[in-house]
Design a protein around this motif. Structure first.
Motif, PDB file in Angstrom:
ATOM      1  N   LEU A  66       0.712  -1.089   0.139  1.00 21.72           N
ATOM      2  CA  LEU A  66       0.058  -0.067   0.148  1.00 21.72           C
ATOM      3  C   LEU A  66       0.757   1.165  -0.028  1.00 21.72           C
ATOM      4  N   VAL A  67       1.713   1.543   0.682  1.00 20.92           N
ATOM      5  CA  VAL A  67       2.434   2.639   1.162  1.00 20.92           C
ATOM      6  C   VAL A  67       3.793   2.574   1.118  1.00 20.92           C
ATOM      7  N   ALA A  68       4.576   3.795   1.040  1.00 17.50           N
ATOM      8  CA  ALA A  68       5.848   3.822   1.090  1.00 17.50           C
ATOM      9  C   ALA A  68       6.455   3.568   2.354  1.00 17.50           C
ATOM     10  N   PRO A  69       7.650   2.964   2.509  1.00 11.97           N
ATOM     11  CA  PRO A  69       8.369   2.868   3.671  1.00 11.97           C
ATOM     12  C   PRO A  69       8.370   3.762   4.691  1.00 11.97           C
ATOM     13  N   GLU A  70       8.385   4.865   4.443  1.00 12.08           N
ATOM     14  CA  GLU A  70       8.432   6.170   5.188  1.00 12.08           C
ATOM     15  C   GLU A  70       6.971   6.337   5.736  1.00 12.08           C
ATOM     16  N   THR A  71       6.069   6.085   5.152  1.00 14.60           N
ATOM     17  CA  THR A  71       4.493   6.499   5.452  1.00 14.60           C
ATOM     18  C   THR A  71       4.332   5.476   6.428  1.00 14.60           C
ATOM     19  N   TYR A  72       4.825   3.869   6.129  1.00 12.97           N
ATOM     20  CA  TYR A  72       4.451   2.936   7.073  1.00 12.97           C
ATOM     21  C   TYR A  72       5.150   3.152   8.353  1.00 12.97           C
ATOM     22  N   ASN A  73       6.290   3.727   8.396  1.00 10.93           N
ATOM     23  CA  ASN A  73       6.726   4.176   9.796  1.00 10.93           C
ATOM     24  C   ASN A  73       5.682   5.153  10.667  1.00 10.93           C
ATOM     25  N   LYS A  74       5.327   6.176   9.733  1.00 10.13           N
ATOM     26  CA  LYS A  74       4.257   6.819  10.571  1.00 10.13           C
ATOM     27  C   LYS A  74       3.056   6.302  10.897  1.00 10.13           C
ATOM     28  N   LEU A  75       2.720   5.333  10.068  1.00  9.82           N
ATOM     29  CA  LEU A  75       1.427   4.764  10.441  1.00  9.82           C
ATOM     30  C   LEU A  75       1.501   4.083  11.696  1.00  9.82           C
ATOM     31  N   ALA A 133      -0.395  16.990  14.549  1.00  5.62           N
ATOM     32  CA  ALA A 133       1.165  16.666  14.004  1.00  5.62           C
ATOM     33  C   ALA A 133       0.740  15.501  12.954  1.00  5.62           C
ATOM     34  N   VAL A 134      -0.421  14.727  12.959  1.00  5.71           N
ATOM     35  CA  VAL A 134      -0.903  13.689  12.034  1.00  5.71           C
ATOM     36  C   VAL A 134      -1.061  14.544  10.576  1.00  5.71           C
ATOM     37  N   ILE A 135      -1.639  15.750  10.733  1.00  4.87           N
ATOM     38  CA  ILE A 135      -2.107  16.311   9.290  1.00  4.87           C
ATOM     39  C   ILE A 135      -0.623  17.068   8.917  1.00  4.87           C
ATOM     40  N   SER A 136      -0.016  17.352   9.670  1.00  6.84           N
ATOM     41  CA  SER A 136       1.348  18.306   9.019  1.00  6.84           C
ATOM     42  C   SER A 136       2.270  17.408   8.830  1.00  6.84           C
ATOM     43  N   GLY A 137       1.914  16.105   8.557  1.00 10.62           N
ATOM     44  CA  GLY A 137       3.295  15.405   7.856  1.00 10.62           C
ATOM     45  C   GLY A 137       3.439  13.993   8.819  1.00 10.62           C
ATOM     46  N   GLY A 138       2.937  14.011  10.014  1.00 10.03           N
ATOM     47  CA  GLY A 138       3.074  12.714  10.934  1.00 10.03           C
ATOM     48  C   GLY A 138       4.608  12.503  11.597  1.00 10.03           C
ATOM     49  N   VAL A 139       4.657  11.586  12.337  1.00  9.23           N
ATOM     50  CA  VAL A 139       5.889  11.365  13.149  1.00  9.23           C
ATOM     51  C   VAL A 139       6.363   9.994  12.797  1.00  9.23           C
ATOM     52  N   ASP A 140       7.580   9.781  12.975  1.00 12.41           N
ATOM     53  CA  ASP A 140       8.080   8.287  12.512  1.00 12.41           C
ATOM     54  C   ASP A 140       8.966   7.737  13.595  1.00 12.41           C
ATOM     55  N   THR A 141       8.643   8.070  14.819  1.00  8.65           N
ATOM     56  CA  THR A 141       9.809   7.569  15.781  1.00  8.65           C
ATOM     57  C   THR A 141       9.348   6.219  16.433  1.00  8.65           C
ATOM     58  N   GLY A 142       8.081   5.731  16.320  1.00  8.15           N
ATOM     59  CA  GLY A 142       7.498   4.842  17.365  1.00  8.15           C
ATOM     60  C   GLY A 142       7.096   5.656  18.356  1.00  8.15           C
ATOM     61  N   SER A 154      15.581  12.918  13.147  1.00  6.91           N
ATOM     62  CA  SER A 154      14.266  12.951  12.938  1.00  6.91           C
ATOM     63  C   SER A 154      13.998  14.268  12.164  1.00  6.91           C
ATOM     64  N   HIS A 155      13.010  14.271  11.252  1.00  7.34           N
ATOM     65  CA  HIS A 155      12.835  15.270  10.265  1.00  7.34           C
ATOM     66  C   HIS A 155      11.291  15.278  10.389  1.00  7.34           C
ATOM     67  N   THR A 156      10.519  14.641  11.316  1.00  8.91           N
ATOM     68  CA  THR A 156       9.255  14.717  11.122  1.00  8.91           C
ATOM     69  C   THR A 156       8.594  15.541  12.636  1.00  8.91           C
ATOM     70  N   SER A 157       7.342  15.621  12.545  1.00 11.65           N
ATOM     71  CA  SER A 157       6.764  16.640  13.836  1.00 11.65           C
ATOM     72  C   SER A 157       7.022  15.909  15.161  1.00 11.65           C
TER      73      SER A 157
END
Ligand code: HEM
Ligand code: CU
Lengths: 540, 127
Positions: A66-75, A133-142, A154-157
């Motif tokens: 479904l999604v790119a790996p970066e998006t998966y991290n955010k999910l 934070a979700v809308i503005s791009g999400g977070v990918d740290t766990g 990290s470069h996410t919210s």
């Protein structure tokens, strides 16, 4: 109940005492605040659930569907953050706890009603930051925000999300404070500590963790913010910090927090098991004190999350032994519920189905915890799907089951209406089957070595992954069914009457829905809790 | 919630004391107190500047808790609650140090070489 009931509509109760948005948003009635929380956390539950469904759909194919790996991290990050901090931590305390603590102890409200309302607003502000934070791009740290994912790399919210969690923490602290004071100071005459329903003991133990633990996560996230914004070396070794220090501080809160999530469920369990087996709880004092023991020991085991992160093995040894100790009070509870069933006259109403599900699923979650608390096996299992299965068995199989069981049990009290019993039992069954199909394969996957938090996996794991994804869709449907019939019942459900289950406890001595002041006269308590031996009360 | 009324003079006195202690903290930051060598494994080298700074901070904290937060005049239960908070802080710090201070002992760092000779006789003695 035979027809001597006054229909709910014609009587003034907390729901129809006043109308309009303002009467809800400015209410200080603990029962209305409970409903405000119920609405908000239900929303968060389905937002978090949406991310989970996306993940499981993605993992249907080894290379990711479904999604790119970066998006998966955010999910998985957004799923974890929302489910833990915005659904499960407030779930039972802020909804059932808010509603029931005053009612169960024979009080008219919590000790600090306005503080209670404030806690809801704080929760909403925190949730707003996180949703932003979700809308503005999400977070990918766990959900664990481990450094250096959350700091150097990290470069996410991270900041808005962490701020959201930080703010929401204060709502937990206020709720905990309110409960402790209320339980100490506002019990009805005759309601001694050892006559309290075990739900109250569980709420008390949970509140202690809220008050003692939550400030630490707040400080930890604050320090993370300081490091990111002002480059003060706390966790980053390049500027003099220690990355493992972050994990110490994070888990000092977050392990007790897992008990914040399960203790209230255990409290609900004691109410359900006794009511539907018509018996006094087996070993009241043991169950009561095991809640306190869990609250205290749970602060001494956090290092079991760090066995493979470079923590000293000597500290690891101690944390391992202590983790085995915390399993004892949990086991005491399971044994005592089971012993309560013995020779009980058991009925299988919907709440009881959830409760029985809890016993089995929580036991599996707890026992696999012991695998993980053993140093050598943890080296193999840490960071795999085994972990994911372990904590879902406890947090979803245990805590969410208890939450739903509690909602079904007290729904007639909260709304004055019954839901369709057949549908409710059916939903409980669908959830149980869907749950096991989702998470049992994950034990196997983890044991075979599939790591968690990856967007792709080797082809030989596909069958088990597809099973898990299929289970997740069943589980998702299982959660939607109660949403529908509960909402339906508010309008069309049959009138419930004050005590449809023939249950014991002060909350059942009020009309359903209760009047704003709960009790016309403060009751005087002369009996122990769960005095089912002497029930004259009839059942519908 | 006891009706104890603290005279304004006490508040002012504490306030001045806190300011003075803050000045003292700043002052001693410019003095090098050196290090204390204890010769005891884990706490061999103790930087004295940290010790001094933390001692002053401790005194300030006590002043705030006892007087500004009225704990000195509160019931026993309140005092216990306050102390519990510190107990849990102590748990956080001590268990974290139990990791931090013993990391160097691990086998990778050659720690067993020093730990084993100490432990083995004990184990043999038990058998
Ligand atoms: C019966 C007592 C329990 C024991 C001995 C236990 C043990 C453990 C251990 C050792 C780990 C770390 C594994 C690793 O990362 O390698 C772990 C992870 C976890 N446990 Fe438990 N556990 C217990 C109960 C619970 C409860 C009651 C909950 C939640 C309500 C829970 C939720 C979690 C979570 C969320 C994680 C994973 C955190 C993460 O890395 O994201 N556990 N457990
Ligand atoms: Cu843990």
């Amino acid at each position: 109940m035979p027809g001597q009931e006054i229909p709910a509509e014609s009587r003034v109760n907390y729901l129809n005492a006043s109308y309009g948005v303002k009467s809800w948003l400015l209410t200080t009635d603990h029962k209305r605040i409970a409903l405000l929380y119920l609405g908000s956390i239900t929303l968060m539950f389905f937002v978090g659930g949406f991310f989970a469904v996306m993940m499981r759909l993605h993992l249907i194919e080894p290379q990711g569907a479904l999604v790119a790996p970066e998006t998966y991290n955010k999910l998985f990050t957004m799923h974890g953050v929302i489910m833990v901090f915005f659904f499960l931590v407030p779930s039972i305390p802020a909804t059932l706890g808010n509603f029931l603590v005053p009612m169960m102890i024979g009080a008219r409200d919590l000790a600090f009603p306005r503080l209670n309302l404030l806690s809801w607003y704080i929760y909403i502000i925190g949730a707003a930051f996180t949703l932003y934070a979700v809308i503005s791009g999400g977070v990918d740290t766990g959900w664990t925000f481990y450094t250096p994912y959350s700091s150097t790399f990290s470069h996410t919210s991270v900041i808005p999300t962490a701020l959201g969690v930080f703010i929401t923490g204060f709502s937990s602290i206020l709720t905990g404070l309110n409960f402790v004071v209320t339980i100490h100071k506002m019990r009805a005459p005759g309601l001694t500590w050892f006559r309290l329903p075990l739900f109250i003991w569980a709420m008390y133990a949970t509140s202690i963790i809220f008050i003692l633990g939550t400030p630490v996560i707040a400080i930890t996230l604050f320090l993370l913010g300081l490091e990111r914004l002002l480059h003060i070396g706390i966790f980053d070794p390049a500027i003099g910090g220690d990355p493992i220090l972050f994990q110490h501080m994070f888990w000092f809160y977050s392990h007790p927090a897992v008990y914040i999530m399960i203790l209230p469920g255990m409290g609900v369990m004691s109410e359900l098991i006794t009511c539907f087996s018509r018996k006094r709880i087996f070993g009241y004092t043991f169950v009561a004190f095991s809640s306190l023991a869990i609250a205290i020991i749970s602060f001494l085991v956090w290092g079991h999350h760090m066995f493979v992160t470079g923590q000293s093995i000597y500290a690891g040894l101690i944390f391992s032994v202590l983790s085995f100790l915390v399993a004892i009070p949990s086991a005491v509870k399971v044994f005592n519920w089971t012993a309560t069933l013995y020779k009980g006259s058991i009925s299988y109403d919907a709440p009881m189905l959830y409760a029985l599900g809890f016993i089995g699923l929580f036991t599996m979650g707890g026992l696999t915890g012991l695998f993980l608390a053993s140093l050598a096996t943890d080296v193999h299992l840490s960071g795999t799907y085994f972990i994911v299965a372990h904590f879902h068995y406890i947090m979803v199989g245990g805590a969410v089951m208890a939450y739903l069981g509690g909602i079904h049990f007290w729904w007639p009290k909260i709304t004055g209406r019954m839901y369709p019993d057949g549908w409710a039992r059916f939903a409980a069954l669908v959830i149980f089957v869907g749950f096991n199909l989702t998470f049992f394969p994950q034990f196997v996957l983890g044991y075979l070595g599939m790591p968690r938090r990856y967007a792709v996996y080797p082809g030989e794991f596909q069958v088990l992954n597809v099973m898990s994804s299929a289970g997740a869709s069943i589980l998702g449907i299982g959660y939607l069914i109660p949403l529908i019939y509960l909402l339906w019942s508010i309008r069309y459900g049959p009138i419930a009457g004050p005590n449809p289950w023939g249950a014991k406890g002060l909350e059942w001595e009020t009309p359903s829905p209760p009047p704003t002041e709960n009790f016309e006269e403060i009751p005087v308590v002369t009996q122990d809790a769960y005095d089912y031996a002497n029930v004259g009360g009839s059942r519908v | 919630m006891s009706g104890h009324v603290v005279p304004v003079k006490t508040y002012l006195g504490i306030f001045v004391a806190l300011l003075a202690l803050t000045a003292l903290t700043t002052g001693v930051a410019f003095v090098d107190f050196g290090e204390l060598h204890t010769g005891i494994g884990l706490v061999d080298v103790i930087p004295l500047n940290t010790v001094v700074a933390l001692t002053i901070a401790l005194v300030k904290m006590l002043l705030v808790i006892l007087f500004f937060m009225h704990v000195k005049y509160s019931s026993g239960l309140t005092k216990i609650v306050v102390m519990t908070g510190f107990l849990f802080l102590a748990i956080l710090v001590s268990f974290t140090l139990a990791d931090e201070l013993t990391r160097g002992w691990s086998p990778e760092a050659g720690g067993w070489n020093t730990a084993l000779p100490a432990i083995l006789p004990l184990i043999r003695g038990l058998c």
